[in-house]
Write a protein that holds these residues in place. Structure first.
Motif, PDB file in Angstrom:
ATOM      1  N   LEU A   1       7.758  -2.084  -6.208  1.00 50.69           N
ATOM      2  CA  LEU A   1       6.377  -2.553  -6.122  1.00 50.69           C
ATOM      3  C   LEU A   1       6.238  -3.963  -6.684  1.00 50.69           C
ATOM      4  CD1 LEU A   1       3.409  -2.039  -5.487  1.00 50.69           C
ATOM      5  CD2 LEU A   1       3.177  -0.949  -7.742  1.00 50.69           C
ATOM      6  N   ALA A   2       6.867  -4.223  -7.853  1.00 47.67           N
ATOM      7  CA  ALA A   2       6.787  -5.559  -8.450  1.00 47.67           C
ATOM      8  C   ALA A   2       7.458  -6.599  -7.560  1.00 47.67           C
ATOM      9  CB  ALA A   2       7.430  -5.545  -9.835  1.00 47.67           C
ATOM     10  N   SER A   3       8.596  -6.258  -6.975  1.00 51.84           N
ATOM     11  CA  SER A   3       9.270  -7.178  -6.073  1.00 51.84           C
ATOM     12  C   SER A   3       8.410  -7.480  -4.850  1.00 51.84           C
ATOM     13  CB  SER A   3      10.614  -6.585  -5.647  1.00 51.84           C
ATOM     14  OG  SER A   3      11.268  -7.441  -4.718  1.00 51.84           O
ATOM     15  N   GLY A   4       7.740  -6.458  -4.328  1.00 54.46           N
ATOM     16  CA  GLY A   4       6.857  -6.668  -3.186  1.00 54.46           C
ATOM     17  C   GLY A   4       5.665  -7.547  -3.524  1.00 54.46           C
ATOM     18  N   GLU A   5       5.110  -7.401  -4.737  1.00 57.95           N
ATOM     19  CA  GLU A   5       3.985  -8.245  -5.147  1.00 57.95           C
ATOM     20  C   GLU A   5       4.427  -9.703  -5.284  1.00 57.95           C
ATOM     21  OE1 GLU A   5       2.778  -6.322  -8.701  1.00 57.95           O
ATOM     22  OE2 GLU A   5       1.424  -4.905  -7.693  1.00 57.95           O
ATOM     23  N   ALA A   6       5.653  -9.936  -5.772  1.00 62.54           N
ATOM     24  CA  ALA A   6       6.168 -11.307  -5.857  1.00 62.54           C
ATOM     25  C   ALA A   6       6.332 -11.911  -4.470  1.00 62.54           C
ATOM     26  CB  ALA A   6       7.497 -11.308  -6.605  1.00 62.54           C
ATOM     27  N   THR A   7       6.815 -11.112  -3.530  1.00 63.22           N
ATOM     28  CA  THR A   7       6.957 -11.609  -2.155  1.00 63.22           C
ATOM     29  C   THR A   7       5.607 -11.943  -1.553  1.00 63.22           C
ATOM     30  OG1 THR A   7       8.963 -10.271  -1.854  1.00 63.22           O
ATOM     31  CG2 THR A   7       7.850 -11.043   0.131  1.00 63.22           C
ATOM     32  N   LEU A   8       4.595 -11.125  -1.817  1.00 63.50           N
ATOM     33  CA  LEU A   8       3.253 -11.379  -1.291  1.00 63.50           C
ATOM     34  C   LEU A   8       2.681 -12.678  -1.860  1.00 63.50           C
ATOM     35  CD1 LEU A   8       0.855 -10.440   0.409  1.00 63.50           C
ATOM     36  CD2 LEU A   8       0.035  -9.165  -1.596  1.00 63.50           C
ATOM     37  N   ALA A   9       2.895 -12.902  -3.175  1.00 63.57           N
ATOM     38  CA  ALA A   9       2.410 -14.145  -3.782  1.00 63.57           C
ATOM     39  C   ALA A   9       3.079 -15.358  -3.135  1.00 63.57           C
ATOM     40  CB  ALA A   9       2.666 -14.129  -5.281  1.00 63.57           C
ATOM     41  N   ASN A  10       4.373 -15.255  -2.857  1.00 66.92           N
ATOM     42  CA  ASN A  10       5.077 -16.355  -2.205  1.00 66.92           C
ATOM     43  C   ASN A  10       4.571 -16.564  -0.785  1.00 66.92           C
ATOM     44  OD1 ASN A  10       7.343 -18.331  -2.086  1.00 66.92           O
ATOM     45  ND2 ASN A  10       8.096 -16.924  -0.521  1.00 66.92           N
ATOM     46  N   ASN A  11       4.252 -15.480  -0.079  1.00 67.09           N
ATOM     47  CA  ASN A  11       3.714 -15.609   1.280  1.00 67.09           C
ATOM     48  C   ASN A  11       2.366 -16.319   1.270  1.00 67.09           C
ATOM     49  OD1 ASN A  11       5.937 -14.318   2.338  1.00 67.09           O
ATOM     50  ND2 ASN A  11       4.944 -12.323   2.520  1.00 67.09           N
ATOM     51  N   HIS A  12       1.533 -16.001   0.285  1.00 67.32           N
ATOM     52  CA  HIS A  12       0.235 -16.677   0.184  1.00 67.32           C
ATOM     53  C   HIS A  12       0.421 -18.171  -0.068  1.00 67.32           C
ATOM     54  CE1 HIS A  12      -2.813 -13.570   0.566  1.00 67.32           C
ATOM     55  NE2 HIS A  12      -2.100 -12.757  -0.212  1.00 67.32           N
TER      56      HIS A  12
ATOM     57  N   ASP B   1       0.841  -1.212   0.000  1.00 67.89           N
ATOM     58  CA  ASP B   1       0.000   0.000   0.000  1.00 67.89           C
ATOM     59  C   ASP B   1       0.868   1.251   0.000  1.00 67.89           C
ATOM     60  OD1 ASP B   1      -2.240  -1.572   0.012  1.00 67.89           O
ATOM     61  OD2 ASP B   1      -2.561  -1.440   2.185  1.00 67.89           O
ATOM     62  N   ALA B   2       1.929   1.232   0.822  1.00 69.84           N
ATOM     63  CA  ALA B   2       2.824   2.387   0.863  1.00 69.84           C
ATOM     64  C   ALA B   2       3.566   2.554  -0.466  1.00 69.84           C
ATOM     65  CB  ALA B   2       3.817   2.236   2.018  1.00 69.84           C
ATOM     66  N   LEU B   3       3.978   1.443  -1.092  1.00 70.10           N
ATOM     67  CA  LEU B   3       4.681   1.517  -2.364  1.00 70.10           C
ATOM     68  C   LEU B   3       3.768   2.040  -3.471  1.00 70.10           C
ATOM     69  CD1 LEU B   3       6.742  -1.827  -2.286  1.00 70.10           C
ATOM     70  CD2 LEU B   3       7.637   0.510  -2.100  1.00 70.10           C
TER      71      LEU B   3
END
Length: 517
Positions: free
Chosen positions: A258-269, A228-230
């Motif tokens: 932002l793209a790197s953070g979205e990849a990390t979120l997908a891996n967390n899920h 959200d902050a990114l």
């Protein structure tokens, strides 16, 4: 059927036991014992008393050292934890792993796993199998009896009927049958300890899996806040770029983050779903119906905050390594192997058996039913003379098996000591790391507030502010992971110290689980 495990006081848990070699004096004495086989019965009886003398000395050497570990626990603070951080979370009422963590939801999960986990059920049925086999071993000490009735008809003699009653019994002259029964009892006690170890490990894994779901949910929440902050920063950079006061490099850097953070979120899920399936497997189910009934219809239906996990007590005499089921299993296995060494040598000795029979015959069934029976009593003495070295080879094999069991016990003891020491050191290290990260996080929040004021005043760039914000989110994520590791480590410490999984003994080998009905 009652189970008779070895008393805890007879289980050695010593460091010196780790360096005590298993002697081969039994093998050296084998030739002397074999030379006595052709002697008189009186000489054999006196020789039998020394049959396992050297072997018993090996056992006594282990038993004499059992107090060394207790002293080692209190020497030089080897097993002491810095109580400054743990005193607030230590409870003297902890008697099981589940008592370390109070949660109704977790208790329901543990109950479900104890009822349906296939690994635990497999261990259960193995125990019941050994209990049944022990009954057969004990029956060999009792007399056996059988009755028969036979009828025949011939052209010359007409009808003929014969009845007989036969009773046979082998005298347990050298206590060989008693040793076989004792070995069977020790096998049952060993498997009972294996079942307890499987149960306790299952409870610990369910507790750690439940905490891991909380950990991953918190990681996802923190990553979403980071994204959200990114996104807000990206929008601000785009507006500045359109206004001609920003650079394309700033926009590319923001979009990369932002793209790197979205990849990390997908891996967390994915990790959350994987952990969820692992917990579901521990519960012995392949669907979510049972979990929905427990209020856990999806991975997100978990508490947001970590519960309090109490620190297991490490300085009580009741909480020693002697409580560990794997040590009890290894010790019982060694004792059973030692019994079988005695049995193997006693197979070389004479055996005495008695048999009695009562028979009658007649031309009609009624007249042959022991109206005028004939009885006989036979005593038989059997001495093995030559079997091609089979008995000697069996005795040597039994000795090697006992030696392997002794080394297995030492290995289990060494592993147990290492697990406790590692868990205690890890508790100290994690406490120090958590304290350092908390202080760093406080500094990072203050630094972020300063950079925000400087950015609004035009004294700092947006990328500098973004870098400070990312550092703060990284520290929050690290702190979340450290708290999970510390709580999980306390559960591992309780398991290493021999805390049982549960205090409720409703599921014991004397009761039949619902799945077997």
């Amino acid at each position: 059927m009652p189970i008779r495990p070895v008393p805890l006081s007879a289980i050695p848990c010593t460091r010196s036991a780790l360096t005590t070699p298993y002697t081969r004096s039994q093998t050296q004495a084998a030739g002397r014992r074999a030379s006595l086989l052709m002697a008189a019965a009186a000489v054999l009886l006196s020789g039998c008393s020394a049959l396992s003398g050297s072997q018993q000395s090996d056992k006594q050497a282990l038993l004499d050292e059992r107090n060394a570990l207790r002293q080692w626990q209190v020497d030089t603070g080897q097993w002491q934890v810095d109580s400054a951080a743990a005193s607030e979370t230590t409870d003297t009422t902890n008697t099981s792993l589940l008592d370390l963590l109070g949660s109704d939801q977790l208790e329901q999960l543990v109950d479900a796993s104890l009822s349906a986990n296939p690994g635990l059920q497999q261990s259960w049925f193995t125990l019941r199998q050994l209990q049944a086999q022990r009954l057969g071993t004990r029956a060999s000490q009792l007399p056996s009896a059988d009755v028969s009735f036979q009828g025949s008809r011939s052209e010359n003699n007409g009808n003929s009927f014969t009845s007989s009653l036969n009773v046979s019994w082998e005298l347990d002259l050298w206590a060989k049958l008693a040793d076989s029964n004792s070995a069977a009892e020790l096998d049952v006690a060993e498997q009972l300890a294996v079942w307890q170890q499987t149960r306790d490990t299952l409870v610990a894994e369910v507790m750690q899996g439940w905490l891991n779901l909380i950990n991953l949910n918190n990681s996802i929440r923190l990553q979403q806040l980071r994204l959200d902050a990114l996104r807000k920063n990206e929008q601000a950079i785009v507006q500045r770029y359109k206004a001609g006061i920003g650079s394309l490099d700033d926009l590319d850097s923001a979009r990369t983050s932002l793209a790197s953070g979205e990849a990390t979120l997908a891996n967390n899920h994915y990790q959350l779903k994987e952990a969820w399936r692992a917990l579901r497997t521990l519960l012995g189910t392949a669907d979510n119906q049972q979990l929905v009934a427990l209020g856990l219809g999806n991975p997100e239906a978990m508490p947001e905050n970590y519960p309090q996990v109490r620190m297991p007590l490490v300085d009580l005499p009741e909480q020693t390594l002697a409580r560990r089921p794997d040590l009890k299993a290894a010790w019982n296995a060694y004792q059973a192997s030692s019994k079988r060494v005695d049995i193997a040598y006693k197979d070389m000795l004479p055996s005495i058996s008695l048999s009695a029979s009562l028979s009658d015959s007649g031309s009609t069934p009624g007249s042959s039913l022991f109206t005028d029976p004939v009885w006989s009593l036979v005593g038989q003495l059997t001495q093995p003379l030559f079997q091609g070295g089979q008995l000697k080879a069996a005795a040597n094999a039994a000795e090697f098996s006992a030696a392997a069991s002794a080394q297995s016990y030492r290995d289990t003891l060494l592993t147990a000591v290492s697990e406790v020491e590692n868990a205690l050191d890890n508790e100290k290290a994690l406490a120090m790391r958590e304290d350092a990260i908390e202080r760093a996080l406080g500094t990072a929040k203050s630094n972020e507030a300063r950079y925000l004021r400087r950015y609004r005043s035009g004294l700092a760039t947006l990328l500098e502010l973004i870098s400070v914000q990312q550092s703060r989110y990284d520290l929050e994520d690290n702190l979340n992971s450290l708290r999970y590791e510390r709580l999980s480590n306390r559960i591992a410490l309780g398991l290493a110290l021999g805390l049982p999984g549960i205090t409720n003994e409703s599921m014991t080998p004397s009761a039949t689980p619902s799945e077997t009905r």
